[in-house]
Design a protein around this motif. Structure first.
Motif, mmCIF file in Angstrom:
data_model
loop_
_atom_site.group_PDB
_atom_site.id
_atom_site.type_symbol
_atom_site.label_atom_id
_atom_site.label_comp_id
_atom_site.label_asym_id
_atom_site.label_seq_id
_atom_site.Cartn_x
_atom_site.Cartn_y
_atom_site.Cartn_z
ATOM 1 N N LEU A 1 28.602 51.175 21.683
ATOM 2 C CA LEU A 1 29.541 52.132 22.273
ATOM 3 C C LEU A 1 29.751 51.848 23.757
ATOM 4 C CD1 LEU A 1 28.202 55.375 20.574
ATOM 5 C CD2 LEU A 1 30.013 53.840 19.783
ATOM 6 N N SER B 1 36.071 51.703 23.210
ATOM 7 C CA SER B 1 36.882 52.761 22.605
ATOM 8 C C SER B 1 37.116 52.529 21.118
ATOM 9 C CB SER B 1 38.229 52.865 23.332
ATOM 10 O OG SER B 1 38.032 53.134 24.704
ATOM 11 N N GLU B 2 37.309 51.277 20.732
ATOM 12 C CA GLU B 2 37.573 50.959 19.328
ATOM 13 C C GLU B 2 36.379 51.329 18.457
ATOM 14 O OE1 GLU B 2 40.322 50.101 16.616
ATOM 15 O OE2 GLU B 2 40.683 49.900 18.780
ATOM 16 N N LEU C 1 34.124 53.576 19.174
ATOM 17 C CA LEU C 1 34.033 55.038 19.147
ATOM 18 C C LEU C 1 34.887 55.605 18.022
ATOM 19 C CD1 LEU C 1 34.060 56.283 22.861
ATOM 20 C CD2 LEU C 1 32.356 56.818 21.131
ATOM 21 N N LYS C 2 36.081 55.037 17.861
ATOM 22 C CA LYS C 2 36.967 55.487 16.782
ATOM 23 C C LYS C 2 36.365 55.176 15.420
ATOM 24 C CE LYS C 2 41.286 54.941 19.385
ATOM 25 N NZ LYS C 2 42.567 54.190 19.500
ATOM 26 N N ASN D 1 33.953 57.581 14.430
ATOM 27 C CA ASN D 1 34.513 58.946 14.392
ATOM 28 C C ASN D 1 33.931 59.816 15.507
ATOM 29 O OD1 ASN D 1 36.157 58.510 12.059
ATOM 30 N ND2 ASN D 1 34.322 58.703 10.782
ATOM 31 N N LYS D 2 33.789 59.218 16.687
ATOM 32 C CA LYS D 2 33.287 59.938 17.847
ATOM 33 C C LYS D 2 34.320 59.865 18.966
ATOM 34 C CE LYS D 2 29.381 60.387 15.644
ATOM 35 N NZ LYS D 2 29.025 61.684 15.023
ATOM 36 N N ASP D 3 34.105 60.703 19.995
ATOM 37 C CA ASP D 3 35.002 60.672 21.142
ATOM 38 C C ASP D 3 34.197 60.546 22.435
ATOM 39 O OD1 ASP D 3 33.907 63.172 21.524
ATOM 40 O OD2 ASP D 3 35.652 64.262 20.763
ATOM 41 N N ILE D 4 34.914 60.441 23.531
ATOM 42 C CA ILE D 4 34.273 60.254 24.833
ATOM 43 C C ILE D 4 33.351 61.428 25.163
ATOM 44 C CG2 ILE D 4 34.683 60.060 27.317
ATOM 45 C CD1 ILE D 4 35.352 57.534 25.924
ATOM 46 N N LYS D 5 33.790 62.651 24.810
ATOM 47 C CA LYS D 5 32.983 63.835 25.103
ATOM 48 C C LYS D 5 31.631 63.753 24.400
ATOM 49 C CE LYS D 5 32.528 67.909 26.966
ATOM 50 N NZ LYS D 5 32.470 68.063 28.434
ATOM 51 N N TRP D 6 31.634 63.315 23.135
ATOM 52 C CA TRP D 6 30.384 63.159 22.387
ATOM 53 C C TRP D 6 29.483 62.125 23.064
ATOM 54 C CZ3 TRP D 6 28.340 58.803 20.056
ATOM 55 C CH2 TRP D 6 27.236 58.997 19.214
ATOM 56 N N GLU E 1 29.494 61.201 26.205
ATOM 57 C CA GLU E 1 29.004 61.739 27.472
ATOM 58 C C GLU E 1 27.799 62.656 27.241
ATOM 59 O OE1 GLU E 1 32.433 63.622 29.092
ATOM 60 O OE2 GLU E 1 33.132 61.804 30.135
#
Length: 231
Positions: A173, A181-182, A184-185, A188-193, A195
């Protein structure tokens, strides 16, 4: 054009061309190259050095034979995929040199392969006793493949009726401090997760050199400035 700049540009161009040509030859490590591949790689290096060292030699004098060799290598690779006989003639076939704990003396003599080499390669695989080996096979690239006798093989979960969950490959990640970013997708996660995961470890995103998540959603986070502990 100044001589130094001319040499620099020629070297950069030839480097890019050789890199492209080697990339076209396929994804194989040096130890996995066939004899033909190795010869081509050595010849490409020699051909590239000629116009790089002598600026009076036109660039095409080096580029054309390099392209010819790569084209021949790709053609031969394609042909050997279709013809087993030709593949055996060019690349050879693997040879069994240990069978049921016994060294096949005539075979290693035919291959001009010494027992010293055999013992050394077995030690590299943490095998000290040849009698533990069911088969040792010398591959075409010189690597030694070893199959231990059943009673000497490491115990696996399947041997005791355990079925562990599938591990899968951890998804990086953060790599070298850069958010992937790829991946993370794909997870199935996002930047907030991400962080939040990093924050739980007591860090900020910019302080992390590497982080990953595995198939069981276990995470690993490593800070950038960790130093080796000196006793």
């Amino acid at each position: 054009m100044p001589e130094a700049l001319n040499v620099f540009l020629r070297a950069a161009l030839l480097y890019s061309i050789v890199l492209l040509m080697m990339r076209l030859m396929g994804k194989r490590e040096i130890g996995q190259l066939s004899l033909f591949d190795l010869v081509v790689a050595i010849m490409i290096a020699e051909l590239a050095a000629i116009p790089m060292e002598d600026t009076t030699v036109p660039l095409h004098i080096g580029i054309i034979p390099i392209a010819t060799l790569v084209g021949a290598e790709m053609l031969l690779s394609y042909i050997t995929l279709k013809s087993e006989k030709l593949r055996k003639a060019i690349e050879g076939t693997p040879s069994i040199i240990v069978e049921e704990g016994k060294i096949l003396g005539k075979e290693i003599e035919r291959l001009r392969y010494s027992v010293t080499d055999l013992v050394s390669q077995l030690r590299e695989k943490d095998i000290s006793n040849i009698s533990d080996v069911q088969y040792a096979i010398l591959e075409n690239n010189g690597e030694l493949s070893v199959i231990l006798k059943p009673e000497k093989r490491p115990l696996t979960p399947g041997d005791v009726g355990i079925n562990p969950p599938a591990g899968g490959l951890p998804l990086p990640l953060i790599l070298d401090g850069q958010i992937q970013s790829e991946n993370l997708k794909r997870a199935n996660k996002d930047i907030k997760w991400l962080e939040n995961i990093v924050k739980k470890e007591g860090y900020k995103i910019e302080e992390v050199i590497y982080a990953h998540v595995d198939a069981q959603e276990n995470t690993y986070v490593c800070r950038k400035d960790i130093e080796r502990e000196v006793p």
